[in-house]
Design a protein around this motif. Sequence first.
Motif, mmCIF file in Angstrom:
data_model
loop_
_atom_site.group_PDB
_atom_site.id
_atom_site.type_symbol
_atom_site.label_atom_id
_atom_site.label_comp_id
_atom_site.label_asym_id
_atom_site.label_seq_id
_atom_site.Cartn_x
_atom_site.Cartn_y
_atom_site.Cartn_z
ATOM 1 N N GLU A 294 0.590 -1.289 0.106
ATOM 2 C CA GLU A 294 0.181 0.134 0.085
ATOM 3 C C GLU A 294 0.977 1.050 0.005
ATOM 4 O O GLU A 294 0.544 2.201 -0.733
ATOM 5 C CB GLU A 294 -1.108 0.024 1.189
ATOM 6 C CG GLU A 294 -1.703 -1.066 0.916
ATOM 7 C CD GLU A 294 -2.915 -1.168 2.358
ATOM 8 O OE1 GLU A 294 -2.621 -0.499 3.272
ATOM 9 O OE2 GLU A 294 -4.133 -1.679 2.123
ATOM 10 N N ARG A 298 0.997 4.125 -3.163
ATOM 11 C CA ARG A 298 0.483 5.334 -2.591
ATOM 12 C C ARG A 298 1.507 6.538 -2.927
ATOM 13 O O ARG A 298 1.243 7.615 -2.946
ATOM 14 C CB ARG A 298 0.091 5.685 -0.951
ATOM 15 C CG ARG A 298 -1.015 4.742 -0.717
ATOM 16 C CD ARG A 298 -1.086 4.534 0.936
ATOM 17 N NE ARG A 298 -0.919 5.842 1.764
ATOM 18 C CZ ARG A 298 -0.871 6.058 2.856
ATOM 19 N NH1 ARG A 298 -0.194 5.086 3.710
ATOM 20 N NH2 ARG A 298 -0.911 7.285 3.441
ATOM 21 N N MET A 334 -7.215 1.327 -4.946
ATOM 22 C CA MET A 334 -5.748 1.823 -4.806
ATOM 23 C C MET A 334 -5.074 1.102 -5.994
ATOM 24 O O MET A 334 -4.214 1.551 -6.803
ATOM 25 C CB MET A 334 -5.092 1.387 -3.600
ATOM 26 C CG MET A 334 -3.616 1.731 -3.384
ATOM 27 S SD MET A 334 -3.000 1.202 -1.817
ATOM 28 C CE MET A 334 -3.748 2.366 -0.885
ATOM 29 N N GLY A 393 -3.873 3.992 3.202
ATOM 30 C CA GLY A 393 -4.350 3.698 1.859
ATOM 31 C C GLY A 393 -5.927 3.485 1.847
ATOM 32 O O GLY A 393 -6.662 3.584 2.810
ATOM 33 N N GLN A 394 -6.386 3.516 0.607
ATOM 34 C CA GLN A 394 -7.897 3.371 0.456
ATOM 35 C C GLN A 394 -8.277 2.080 -0.113
ATOM 36 O O GLN A 394 -9.327 1.661 -0.383
ATOM 37 C CB GLN A 394 -8.167 4.364 -0.824
ATOM 38 C CG GLN A 394 -7.965 5.795 -0.582
ATOM 39 C CD GLN A 394 -8.545 6.836 -1.635
ATOM 40 O OE1 GLN A 394 -9.522 6.533 -1.938
ATOM 41 N NE2 GLN A 394 -7.550 7.394 -2.127
ATOM 42 N N ILE A 396 -6.384 -1.974 -0.877
ATOM 43 C CA ILE A 396 -5.946 -2.769 -2.162
ATOM 44 C C ILE A 396 -6.789 -3.859 -2.637
ATOM 45 O O ILE A 396 -6.623 -4.579 -3.713
ATOM 46 C CB ILE A 396 -4.451 -3.322 -1.818
ATOM 47 C CG1 ILE A 396 -4.508 -4.278 -0.684
ATOM 48 C CG2 ILE A 396 -3.518 -2.314 -1.836
ATOM 49 C CD1 ILE A 396 -3.345 -5.000 -0.367
#
Length: 421
Positions: A294, A298, A334, A393-394, A396
Amino acid sequence: MAEYYLNGTGTPKNVEAAIATYVRAADLGHDGAAKALADHYRFGTSGVTKDLALARKWYQRAMELGEADAIVALGYMAEMGLDGPKDPVEARRLYKLGADRGSGWGAENYAILLQVGKGGAKDEKGAADYMRLAVDRGQTGAMRRLGTYYRDGIGLERDTQMAIAWYRKAADADDSDAMVELGDMTTNGRGMPRDELAGREWYRKAAEAGNGAGMRKLALGLASSEFTGVPSDNPAAIRWYHKLAETDDPEDAAFAADALAEGKAVPMDLKSARKYYEKAVAADVADTARPLVETVLRDNPGEAERAYALKILIERAEKGEGWALAALAHPGPMIDAARLEIDSAAWRAKVAALTDPKVLTDVAKALAVGQAGEAAIRVGGAICQGGERPVGGQGISAQADDGSSVAGGSAARTRPLRRNR
């Protein structure tokens, strides 16, 4: 003479001559020489090549010659599975034998196994008795542990003031774990007036002594100003996170990486976070491969970084790690944003063919991220409420189409209090 050869004191350094001298002395009945040689083989110190089989051989010779700490060293090797399978029963027997022959180290380790019931029945009263014996024989760590026994009522009547007194004795003897305990008690006002500034200073003392738990708590406090009335110091917090990551414990690197990747209490630093996650992954620290991926994705990944992230995902998926299988089968935003070239249909077929219930459960948990009651995702980080570790992060992976011996440490990633010797 052997140490002179090893250290090059008054004579050229000569490891072979040093070993030969130790061997001659041990063969002539010198227990200290046998144990010293065993120690060098066990730790690979002073130019001696690490060799656990030879360490065991010379500890056994030292044991035959009556060296009590050599008995305990053999017990430690048995407990930890060094040069053979783990054998807590044999470790417990050897610790007691060493303790009964005068070893403070043996008394402390035997007390620990009695306390937790490892290798035999649990006996907290016996643990307290042997821990007192270890204290009488000068074991600094035993002073701290005795403090914990008083604090928690382990084999002794609970007595917070006695706990503080023993923690102070241990701290005065430079036990940095005791400094952390005093920091906790001072910060929380346990047995004394609450004093956040004094608590921070105990953590600082521990941190300056190289204690990872002290560094963690100091960095957290400096970053978040969770200590009421004590101002934060972000630059100092950042420095301590970097120092933490440079310790010998890869768990510390993972802890620092989490903070730097999250970018809340301290400014986000994805490049440093990646470096520290890579250190943790190389040491097989649990739950670090996912945040590494991640973090890479990013940080405005180029072609090489995208290929690197995909390589990790595939390697982990092939090892049966559910989060990676979920990410490949159902890519999240992501991965979509990074434009990784993934044959999701093929990976969904692999997931459908899984039969291992643990892997299936892990996949389901990963796919549940985003579902109410399982996880709440926000921009810049994920807050996990259903058993998942916090990750940056958003996401994976997307929602599926159809639905330490005794340890202590801080809350997120814990670090054991070591008793190796």
